[in-house]
Design a protein around this motif. Structure first.
Motif, PDB file in Angstrom:
ATOM      1  N   GLY A   8       0.822  -1.215   0.000  1.00 14.95           N
ATOM      2  CA  GLY A   8       0.000   0.000   0.000  1.00 14.95           C
ATOM      3  C   GLY A   8       0.848   1.255   0.000  1.00 14.95           C
ATOM      4  N   GLY A  11       3.262   2.853  -5.126  1.00 14.82           N
ATOM      5  CA  GLY A  11       3.134   1.887  -6.221  1.00 14.82           C
ATOM      6  C   GLY A  11       1.838   1.095  -6.100  1.00 14.82           C
ATOM      7  N   VAL A  36       4.780  -2.666   8.357  1.00  8.16           N
ATOM      8  CA  VAL A  36       5.852  -2.285   7.418  1.00  8.16           C
ATOM      9  C   VAL A  36       5.459  -0.978   6.747  1.00  8.16           C
ATOM     10  N   LEU A  39       7.887   3.262   1.827  1.00  9.90           N
ATOM     11  CA  LEU A  39       9.254   3.790   1.761  1.00  9.90           C
ATOM     12  C   LEU A  39       9.293   5.297   2.085  1.00  9.90           C
ATOM     13  N   VAL A  41       9.911   7.889   0.227  1.00 11.26           N
ATOM     14  CA  VAL A  41      10.780   8.762  -0.567  1.00 11.26           C
ATOM     15  C   VAL A  41      10.401   8.538  -2.022  1.00 11.26           C
ATOM     16  N   SER A  44      10.672  12.997  -7.150  1.00  5.93           N
ATOM     17  CA  SER A  44      10.872  13.626  -8.441  1.00  5.93           C
ATOM     18  C   SER A  44      10.416  12.638  -9.508  1.00  5.93           C
ATOM     19  N   LEU A 362       9.219   5.781 -10.099  1.00  6.37           N
ATOM     20  CA  LEU A 362       7.766   5.728 -10.317  1.00  6.37           C
ATOM     21  C   LEU A 362       7.418   5.604 -11.796  1.00  6.37           C
TER      22      LEU A 362
END
Ligand SMILES: Cc1cc2nc3c(=O)[nH]c(=O)nc-3n(C[C@H](O)[C@H](O)[C@H](O)COP(=O)(O)OP(=O)(O)OC[C@H]3O[C@@H](n4cnc5c(N)ncnc54)[C@H](O)[C@@H]3O)c2cc1C
Length: 535
Positions: A8, A11, A36, A39, A41, A44, A362
């Motif tokens: 979740g 992505g 968990v 991330l 971050v 850009s 991304l």
């Protein structure tokens, strides 16, 4: 068709919304662990992500103001060649073939750009020819060929009121808020479309001959026809069913100190471009949002310790402005050559990751997402079976991951820096590997054309490889330019006119911060949004 998405983060939620949009009859469940965290971050991004969000039905105004996201016009590299302040903006632009190149670019339809291919004589060939003749210098490349140049140099808005005044073809992108984008898509699209959301930790993955049989979670078992692995760097499912992992040997950075930082003065600090700043043993990114920026030092631990790297970046970031303590992230650069194996489809970070440079993460994620629904639709429509679908998915994914890898590592190898052991070692690898020649071959590769960008096979079209060669002062005298010498004077005039046109167009523009404040943030100051959003 039953689909379970594992993860979740940004992505996972982009995937859930898109899959449900494109395969509305599918039963889609997203599971994420409460233990968990995402991330957090990855801020850009490149132009296709903006298009992806628009196609999901999001207006810039709605989601940008709620997440603190802003537009970006390029990526500025500094100190990678000599460490003497040299810089270059890598922008989003596309080459024109000789046939169209002396027209007024801004008024052209996008067709001429898309029709330019690797065999044509192109605008960049003329610029290179002038450069090789000593008429142009590396510093002139940006103002001669990038409509964004003066807008970035002077931090100006690319909009007049709501009219975008730069080249209309994908010439800008975004800085997004990594902590907020996924949840925004969840709350404003995915859940209302009917995606089922489970917050539970997957304790065990049970396999059978088809791949995954079921997921055992804190709240019971979960099974599906297809499992989309968006579990990030943990690669929860794909690592259990595929042994096709390939290391990226030339990516030297595998660790990064990351931290969010407040502004002292957004008029100067909130840049409309990403900053990629070379450091003693790697590089530092600085990605600005409306209310704060994110920064991180990606370093090679063979040449610097974790503590030394932290000390080096902290010298450049005002400690009083840190919003959170620095976090250390680690990864193994590489990718799966069979990210779709049996009934598991790895997407984005779980399919592979080289490193943060050039905002590729991304992009690869949304490319994988789009290829996933396309292939699942083919199976659903009985056009072909799983074997053919997975073959096609894997083929495209490998091209994209490798194209990205090949664009990233030359940034290290081509350096001329001798002020640290890290950079000296990178020069040695250039010679050993023949990287400079590899860059030259990409300039005329059939993969690196604008058309291939449009088809989603690359984000690194021909001109950007030439720009890299020029910024790094490579020998470009052996580049195949094939120009028509009779047109050279026209070309000189073209670059001069282009340069002065954008210089004068930019001159009357509002500052970037003021325009964003008025038109995307309803007059809210950066500090007020910081208080509202928290991160
Ligand atoms: C230092 C760094 C900088 C980056 N910069 C950029 C950038 O500038 N631009 C860009 O495009 N990309 C960038 N990236 C990549 C970007 O961060 C990712 O693509 C993005 O965050 C998406 O991550 P994700 O959703 O795939 O994974 P994550 O955010 O890691 O999410 C993983 C999800 O899986 C779930 N999960 C894990 N294990 C379990 C389990 N056992 N049970 C249930 N759920 C589980 C977690 O709960 C979480 O929800 C960067 C990456 C790094 C490391």
């Amino acid at each position: 068709m039953k689909i379970v998405i594992v993860g979740g983060g940004t992505g996972g939620w982009l995937c859930a919304a898109r899959i449900k949009q494109k395969l509305p009859e599918a039963e889609v469940t997203l599971i994420e662990s409460p233990n968990v965290p995402q991330l957090g971050v990855g801020e850009s991004v490149v132009p296709p992500l903006r298009l992806f969000l628009q196609e999901l039905g999001f207006e810039d105004k709605d989601w940008m103001s709620q997440t603190g996201s802003i537009y970006k016009l390029g990526n500025m590299f500094q100190n990678w060649v000599y460490n003497k302040g040299e810089k270059h903006f890598f922008t989003f632009n596309y080459n024109l073939s000789e046939k169209y190149m002396f027209s007024d670019q801004v008024n052209l339809d996008i067709g001429p750009w898309l029709n330019c291919n690797h065999a044509d004589t192109r605008l960049s060939d003329y610029w290179l020819d002038l450069y090789n003749a000593g008429i142009k210098s590396p510093e002139e490349l940006n103002p001669d060929t990038d409509c964004q140049h003066y807008f970035m140099e002077n931090l100006l808005s690319p909009y007049k009121d709501e009219n975008y005044i730069l080249n209309p073809l994908w010439s800008s992108s975004l800085h997004v808020n990594a902590d907020k984008l996924g949840s925004f898509v969840r709350d404003n699209k995915a859940l209302s479309m009917g995606v089922k959301h489970i917050k539970s930790h997957i304790k065990e993955v049970v396999l059978n001959e088809n791949g995954v049989e079921k997921l055992i979670t804190d709240q019971g078992d979960l099974s599906a026809d297809y499992y989309l692995d968006c579990s990030g760097l943990g690669r929860l499912l794909i690592k259990k069913v595929s042994d096709s992992w390939k290391d990226y040997d030339f990516i030297p950075v595998k660790k990064c100190w990351v931290m969010p930082v407040k502004y002292d003065n957004p008029y100067e600090e909130m840049t409309n471009y990403t900053q990629s700043l070379a450091m003693s043993a790697g590089w530092r990114f600085k990605v600005t949002l409306y209310h704060r920026y994110g920064t991180g030092y990606c370093f090679d631990e063979n040449f610097i310790s974790e503590q030394q790297a932290l000390d080096e970046i902290i010298q450049q970031v005002p400690e009083k402005n840190l919003i959170r303590s620095p976090r250390l992230l680690k990864w193994d650069p590489g990718h799966f050559s069979e990210p779709w194996t049996k009934n598991v489809i790895a997407i984005g970070l779980s399919a592979g990751f080289a490193e943060p440079m050039e905002a590729n993460g991304l992009y690869l994620t949304i490319s994988n997402i789009d290829e996933t629904w396309r292939q699942l639709k083919k199976i659903h429509d009985n056009e072909y079976g799983v074997e053919e679908a997975s073959r096609r998915y894997n083929h495209k994914s490998v091209i994209l991951f490798n194209d990205t890898y090949e664009f990233l590592y030359p940034h290290y190898h081509l350096t001329k820096r001798t002020d640290s052991e890290f950079w000296k070692y990178q020069q040695h690898l250039n010679i050993k590997n023949g990287t400079e020649e590899m860059v030259r071959s990409h300039y005329r590769s059939p993969v690196n054309t604008t058309q291939m960008c449009g088809d989603g096979y690359t984000i690194y079209p021909d001109y950007i490889w030439a720009a890299m060669a020029v910024y790094y002062r490579c020998n470009t005298k052996n580049y195949e330019t094939k120009i028509n010498k009779n047109l050279i004077e026209k070309a000189v005039n073209h670059f001069r006119d282009f340069n002065s046109k954008w210089k004068s167009t930019s001159a009357g523009q509002e500052t970037y911060y003021d325009w964003m404040k008025k038109n995307r943030f309803n007059g809210l100051e950066h500090s007020d949004l910081q208080n509202q959003l928290d991160i």
